[in-house]
Design a protein around this motif. Structure first.
Motif, mmCIF file in Angstrom:
data_model
loop_
_atom_site.group_PDB
_atom_site.id
_atom_site.type_symbol
_atom_site.label_atom_id
_atom_site.label_comp_id
_atom_site.label_asym_id
_atom_site.label_seq_id
_atom_site.Cartn_x
_atom_site.Cartn_y
_atom_site.Cartn_z
ATOM 1 N N HIS A 156 35.863 44.911 50.978
ATOM 2 C CA HIS A 156 36.771 43.746 50.859
ATOM 3 C C HIS A 156 38.106 43.852 51.757
ATOM 4 O O HIS A 156 38.626 42.867 51.959
ATOM 5 C CB HIS A 156 37.043 43.458 49.576
ATOM 6 N N GLU A 184 41.896 33.934 43.644
ATOM 7 C CA GLU A 184 41.803 33.818 45.297
ATOM 8 C C GLU A 184 40.860 32.529 45.452
ATOM 9 O O GLU A 184 41.039 31.754 46.498
ATOM 10 C CB GLU A 184 41.255 34.792 46.093
ATOM 11 N N GLU A 200 40.380 38.079 41.937
ATOM 12 C CA GLU A 200 39.394 37.415 43.263
ATOM 13 C C GLU A 200 39.232 35.926 42.604
ATOM 14 O O GLU A 200 38.952 35.320 43.498
ATOM 15 C CB GLU A 200 38.079 38.113 43.137
ATOM 16 N N GLU A 255 35.372 35.701 49.057
ATOM 17 C CA GLU A 255 36.164 35.685 47.827
ATOM 18 C C GLU A 255 35.122 35.490 46.848
ATOM 19 O O GLU A 255 34.921 36.234 45.734
ATOM 20 C CB GLU A 255 37.307 34.883 47.560
ATOM 21 N N GLN A 264 40.408 37.533 56.846
ATOM 22 C CA GLN A 264 41.005 36.367 56.228
ATOM 23 C C GLN A 264 42.444 36.024 56.595
ATOM 24 O O GLN A 264 42.766 34.847 56.838
ATOM 25 C CB GLN A 264 40.985 36.643 54.775
HETATM 26 FE FE LIG Z 1 39.491 38.827 47.790
#
Ligand SMILES: [Fe+2]
Length: 169
Positions: free
Chosen positions: A47, A109, A106, A139, A54
């Motif tokens: 991630h 997000e 998470e 996400e 991202q």
């Molecule tokens: Fe994330």
């Protein structure tokens, strides 16, 4: 005084950029400290890579509007910062607190990206819609992985702690 929807979008892009910078810090710190939970380490490493992408997508969206990301917005990150501070105190159950905080982060997000995409649509800014949707999907996948690891991490924590081993991280 009214605010242009474009400015609302730029602001949301900047906030999300600040959020991703925070995400990188939080995950890198955890990866450095983790010892006993390899599955979580792997998920975080993957991630972290995705998060760099991202951040890049948000930068591209800002640049296309002739804007740049701003310095960290303390006000926006205050809530997240407090939540993440949960896991920062060295304690035997540090791993559990980090697990809860990662799950919350998470999902935070996910909400931020869904809102950002909505703001982009309201502002008629759809050029980066697909890119932002990709981030949102990442996400969601990470939130699911973190969720799926709650059980295994907790069982390992109990096993290690019950046998007198260190299980904190
Ligand atoms: Fe994330």
């Amino acid at each position: 005084m009214s605010t242009d929807t474009r400015d609302i979008y730029v602001s949301a892009l900047r906030n999300t950029h600040a959020l991703e910078m925070q995400a990188l810090q939080i995950m890198e710190r955890q990866v450095e400290r983790l010892e006993h939970y390899p599955e979580l380490t792997d998920a975080l490493r993957k991630h972290i890579d995705e998060t760099h992408g991202q951040r890049q997508r948000l930068d591209e969206a800002l640049h296309s509007l002739n804007e740049t990301h701003s310095v960290i917005k303390e006000g926006f990150l205050g809530f997240v910062g407090n939540m993440m501070a949960l896991g920062h105190t060295p304690a035997q159950d540090e791993i559990l607190k980090n697990t809860y905080a990662n799950h919350a982060f998470e999902n935070f997000e996910i909400a931020a990206y869904e809102s950002l995409i909505e703001i982009g649509a309201a502002a008629g800014q759809t050029a980066h819609h697909t890119a932002l949707r990709q981030s949102l999907d990442e996400e969601k996948a990470m939130a699911q992985r973190v969720h799926d690891l709650i059980g295994p991490v907790t069982r390992r924590y109990v096993e290690l702690t019950a046998s007198g081993a260190k299980a904190d991280r």
